[in-house]
Scaffold this active site. Sequence first.
Site, PDB file in Angstrom:
ATOM      1  N   GLU A  18     -30.462 -80.322 115.968  1.00  0.00           N
ATOM      2  CA  GLU A  18     -30.588 -80.490 117.461  1.00  0.00           C
ATOM      3  C   GLU A  18     -29.534 -81.756 117.937  1.00  0.00           C
ATOM      4  O   GLU A  18     -29.921 -82.620 118.692  1.00  0.00           O
ATOM      5  CB  GLU A  18     -32.055 -81.015 117.789  1.00  0.00           C
ATOM      6  CG  GLU A  18     -33.191 -80.053 117.381  1.00  0.00           C
ATOM      7  CD  GLU A  18     -34.293 -80.517 117.817  1.00  0.00           C
ATOM      8  OE1 GLU A  18     -34.680 -81.535 118.303  1.00  0.00           O
ATOM      9  OE2 GLU A  18     -35.366 -79.592 117.562  1.00  0.00           O
TER      10      GLU A  18
ATOM     11  N   GLU B  17     -37.578 -71.300 112.555  1.00  0.00           N
ATOM     12  CA  GLU B  17     -38.786 -71.938 112.838  1.00  0.00           C
ATOM     13  C   GLU B  17     -39.619 -71.008 113.872  1.00  0.00           C
ATOM     14  O   GLU B  17     -40.100 -71.374 115.024  1.00  0.00           O
ATOM     15  CB  GLU B  17     -38.492 -73.334 113.449  1.00  0.00           C
ATOM     16  CG  GLU B  17     -37.907 -74.158 112.704  1.00  0.00           C
ATOM     17  CD  GLU B  17     -37.600 -75.710 113.313  1.00  0.00           C
ATOM     18  OE1 GLU B  17     -38.236 -76.054 114.295  1.00  0.00           O
ATOM     19  OE2 GLU B  17     -36.840 -76.561 112.809  1.00  0.00           O
TER      20      GLU B  17
END
Length: 353
Positions: free
Chosen positions: A140, A245
């Site tokens: 991220e 995910e």
Amino acid sequence: MSPAGAQTLKEAIGKYCLIGAAVNQWQSDGQVPEADAVLEKHFNCAVAENCMKPETLAPAEGIFDFRVADKFVNYCRQHNLKVLGHCLVWHSQAPDWWFTNGYAAAPASKEVLKERIIKHIKTVVGHYKGQVHGWDVVNEAIMDDGSFRKSPYYNLLGEEFIEIAFRTAHEADPDAELYYNDYSMSGQAKREAVCRLVRNLKAKGLRIDGVGMQSHNGLDYPNLEEYEKSIDAFAACGVKVMITELDINVLPNPEGFGGADIAQNFELQQKYNPYVNGLPKDKARELDERWMALFNIYYKHRAQISRINLWGISDGGSWLNGWPIKGRTNYPLLFDRQYQPKPVVNEIIKLYK
Ligand code: XIL
């Protein structure tokens, strides 16, 4: 394999790529026999949901605590699961002490932060050398508009922190695959920025094997055409694409919610938690259709995708019961609260047969 062909996710999807799940501490501590059974039957790799994150591994300066993570790695060995490492550098779940200058309570300097990142990666990747198939090296670091996230790493070190992380990880375990991982990867600006990042790292001679698309999806997001474009774009940069995910939120989102930054937190209101006693038939059907729409894309792109990883095993254990609103009842995974496969699991298996 039985004469009828593939009966499990790993027999079916495993012909093309790894199929995994995130495992929580109770599961990897061996306290949940239902989880053991599902993992053994359906999955061939696993990620630790939390215990390999820096705040757990490095609770205080000079102290590394591998107790929980070692159990996870042993658990994977016992249950025939390849280990994926998540994650080395991330702005969330990082130890506070990384960014401060000890008792002076001042911010850490550039040199100190750099040294800490290097020491962390050397120690952690070195500790698991030869045991981890691949690492999420940086998680991220890019915003939806394509700019770098103004995290403490970026603010002190600029984009160089990413190179430092990849270089150090490769030196610590030359055989491990190395990945960049992020959410909301179907947006055009983010897609292009991630491609630039991959090309820059490669141009500098650094190893990067794959891009992870977190895929915390909902019934009506992301836009699937854009999502497919991202799979193609990342593959065209010469890296493996991974769905890292995967889950599907079925609950109404509060206004202002978006992406998967774990810092988001909204107040619980009844209207955001409508399915406490089970999913109505029409919603369950919508959810099944969404699973199939996603897996049809994964099947179509099976030559580009090297791993599909669910963010959890059963609905009851999903983080989406607690985020971005605490105390909800969500249905985001492929196994129900009793660890039984939902009917759609068979449809997915058929698709890959
Ligand atoms: C989540 C875990 O599932 C939660 O248990 C924890 O409280 C917060 O983090 N993106 C990531 C994952 O890369 O590490 C996050 O996992 C979910 C969002």
